[in-house]
Scaffold this active site. Structure first.
Site, PDB file in Angstrom:
ATOM      1  N   ASN A   1     -52.683 -19.579   7.835  1.00  7.89           N
ATOM      2  CA  ASN A   1     -51.446 -19.148   8.433  1.00  7.89           C
ATOM      3  C   ASN A   1     -50.707 -19.776   7.702  1.00  7.89           C
ATOM      4  O   ASN A   1     -49.821 -20.077   8.034  1.00  7.89           O
ATOM      5  CB  ASN A   1     -51.783 -20.373   9.430  1.00  7.89           C
ATOM      6  CG  ASN A   1     -52.138 -22.016   8.931  1.00  7.89           C
ATOM      7  OD1 ASN A   1     -52.413 -22.707   8.003  1.00  7.89           O
ATOM      8  ND2 ASN A   1     -52.499 -22.813   9.768  1.00  7.89           N
ATOM      9  N   LYS A   2     -51.029 -19.868   5.670  1.00  2.00           N
ATOM     10  CA  LYS A   2     -49.831 -20.548   4.767  1.00  2.00           C
ATOM     11  C   LYS A   2     -49.178 -18.734   4.701  1.00  2.00           C
ATOM     12  O   LYS A   2     -49.729 -17.810   5.182  1.00  2.00           O
ATOM     13  CB  LYS A   2     -50.577 -20.829   4.132  1.00  2.00           C
ATOM     14  CG  LYS A   2     -51.077 -22.782   4.516  1.00  2.00           C
ATOM     15  CD  LYS A   2     -50.157 -23.396   4.753  1.00  2.00           C
ATOM     16  CE  LYS A   2     -50.848 -25.070   4.959  1.00  2.00           C
ATOM     17  NZ  LYS A   2     -51.764 -25.009   6.167  1.00  2.00           N
ATOM     18  N   HIS A   3     -48.028 -19.161   3.765  1.00  4.70           N
ATOM     19  CA  HIS A   3     -47.126 -17.917   3.479  1.00  4.70           C
ATOM     20  C   HIS A   3     -48.010 -17.326   2.245  1.00  4.70           C
ATOM     21  O   HIS A   3     -48.363 -16.158   2.713  1.00  4.70           O
ATOM     22  CB  HIS A   3     -45.918 -18.743   2.733  1.00  4.70           C
ATOM     23  CG  HIS A   3     -44.850 -18.816   3.904  1.00  4.70           C
ATOM     24  ND1 HIS A   3     -44.643 -19.931   3.493  1.00  4.70           N
ATOM     25  CD2 HIS A   3     -44.419 -18.889   4.714  1.00  4.70           C
ATOM     26  CE1 HIS A   3     -43.553 -20.587   4.417  1.00  4.70           C
ATOM     27  NE2 HIS A   3     -43.224 -19.290   5.549  1.00  4.70           N
TER      28      HIS A   3
END
Length: 378
Positions: free
Chosen positions: A180-182
């Site tokens: 879910n991180k960039h």
């Protein structure tokens, strides 16, 4: 169901992973690991990057690398992921909690000095959801009291504070590359520093503290290595970071505009005087006039096929820490309110505009006159 998060893996990910398989370099010895470390460190203006297996490992490695000792106190926000406090406690150190700022949801830097004692050795900065902590204030307090600064920038890759990259501040910083991180490596994390000696120590600790002769150890380390397969994904994802950041900001701005007429929702500002919101996730806090809490809102949205996630639950209310005798009687009202009345809606990298419009419709229906009473006890 519209997922709360879905990564984009349609760049060079398949090509680089296939290269790992074809070459046989799938372990931590492969060349993509060093390349990922070098390129990410350059991106956030650090001299050294140490890739690890996940963001939690990065935090534990950072604290161990700094040489914090049992009994040392570490200032940190109560409103954060449990990994932050767990890393402090596993080292034998003492987490000293600070409440949140009601506007940015970050640690309230105005409360820091009131929590400092003769045992305070470090401050752990955790940038939350979209806007960075006021790093000028952190630097003033750290200089005045001689504190180490640990910067958890897991949610802020690509963000800046007054034009300087998040992850470039303090003595050591950490990132996570959870899906879910960039950018994602599936699992994965990184420790970054400008200190050559500290970097060397972290590299040794990451790899079981091998001495000059293999299988001889004078200190207990960890097996926190990142695989070449993970790093290959990271290199491909990092190539598109600017695109991903722009995409997140477009989504955040669209949600903000479409939901701006709902007085019952409190949303994070689009910007402050030191940063433009990067919208790692799009969160909202229910106004006190809403007669139900976030759990009810999330259940209703779920019935409409809209996935959501709750906000962090404060460290001082975690059962595991209460059972350890920590934080007894402590209250942090802003963080407690955020935990009970805050949630975030779908905001993953692969989310499409049509899906966002469906989410907005469902949220607005949630707060229509006919649906404003709770459907079950809170």
């Amino acid at each position: 169901m519209i997922p709360v998060n879905e990564p984009l893996l349609d760049g060079n990910e398949r090509r680089y992973v296939t290269e790992c398989i074809d070459s046989g370099w799938i372990s931590s010895e492969g060349p993509f690991v060093e390349r990922f470390e070098r390129e990410l460190a350059g991106r956030v203006e650090r001299r050294h990057g140490i890739a690890v297996c996940n963001g939690t490992a990065a935090l534990e490695l950072a604290i161990a690398g700094l040489g914090l000792q049992p009994g040392d106190e570490v200032l940190m926000p109560t409103f954060t992921i449990i990994s932050c406090a767990a890393a402090v406690i596993r080292r034998g150190c003492v987490p000293v909690l600070v409440d949140s700022d009601s506007k940015t949801w970050n640690m309230d830097v105005n409360q820091l000095e009131g929590r400092i004692t003769p045992k305070t050795r470090a401050v752990m900065v955790v940038h939350i959801y979209g806007l960075p902590v006021d790093m000028d204030a952190i630097a003033r307090v750290a200089r005045k009291h001689g504190l180490l600064v640990i910067e958890d920038a897991s949610q802020m890759l690509g963000q800046t504070f007054r034009g300087q990259p998040c992850g470039s501040f303090g003595d050591i910083s950490t990132f996570s590359f959870y899906p879910n991180k960039h950018i994602t490596t599936g699992e994965g994390g990184m420790v970054l520093t400008n200190d050559e000696g500290l970097a060397a120590r972290c590299r040794s600790l990451r790899n079981l503290c091998f001495s000059s002769r293999r299988f001889i150890h004078e200190e207990l380390g960890y097996n926190f290595r990142m695989s070449n397969l993970q790093a290959a994904l990271g290199v491909a994802q990092l190539e598109r970071l600017d695109e991903f950041v722009a995409r997140k900001r477009q989504m955040g701005n669209l949600y903000s505009r479409l939901l701006s007429d709902l007085d019952c929702l409190e949303m994070m500002p689009l910007s402050t005087n030191y940063a433009e919101n990067i919208f790692w996730v799009f969160g909202a806090v229910l106004h006190d006039s809403v007669p139900f809490e976030a759990s009810e809102a999330m259940a209703r949205l779920g019935s409409r096929q809209i996935a959501t996630r709750p906000f962090f639950w404060p460290m001082h209310e975690q059962p595991v820490f209460r059972n350890m005798g920590l934080f007894g009687g402590e209250r942090y009202p802003v963080a407690e309110r955020l935990a009970r009345r805050g949630f975030y809606i779908p905001s993953g990298m692969a989310l499409q505009k049509a899906q966002m419009e469906m989410v907005v419709t469902a949220v607005k229906e949630l707060f229509s006159a006919d649906n404003y009473q709770p459907t079950r006890a809170i």
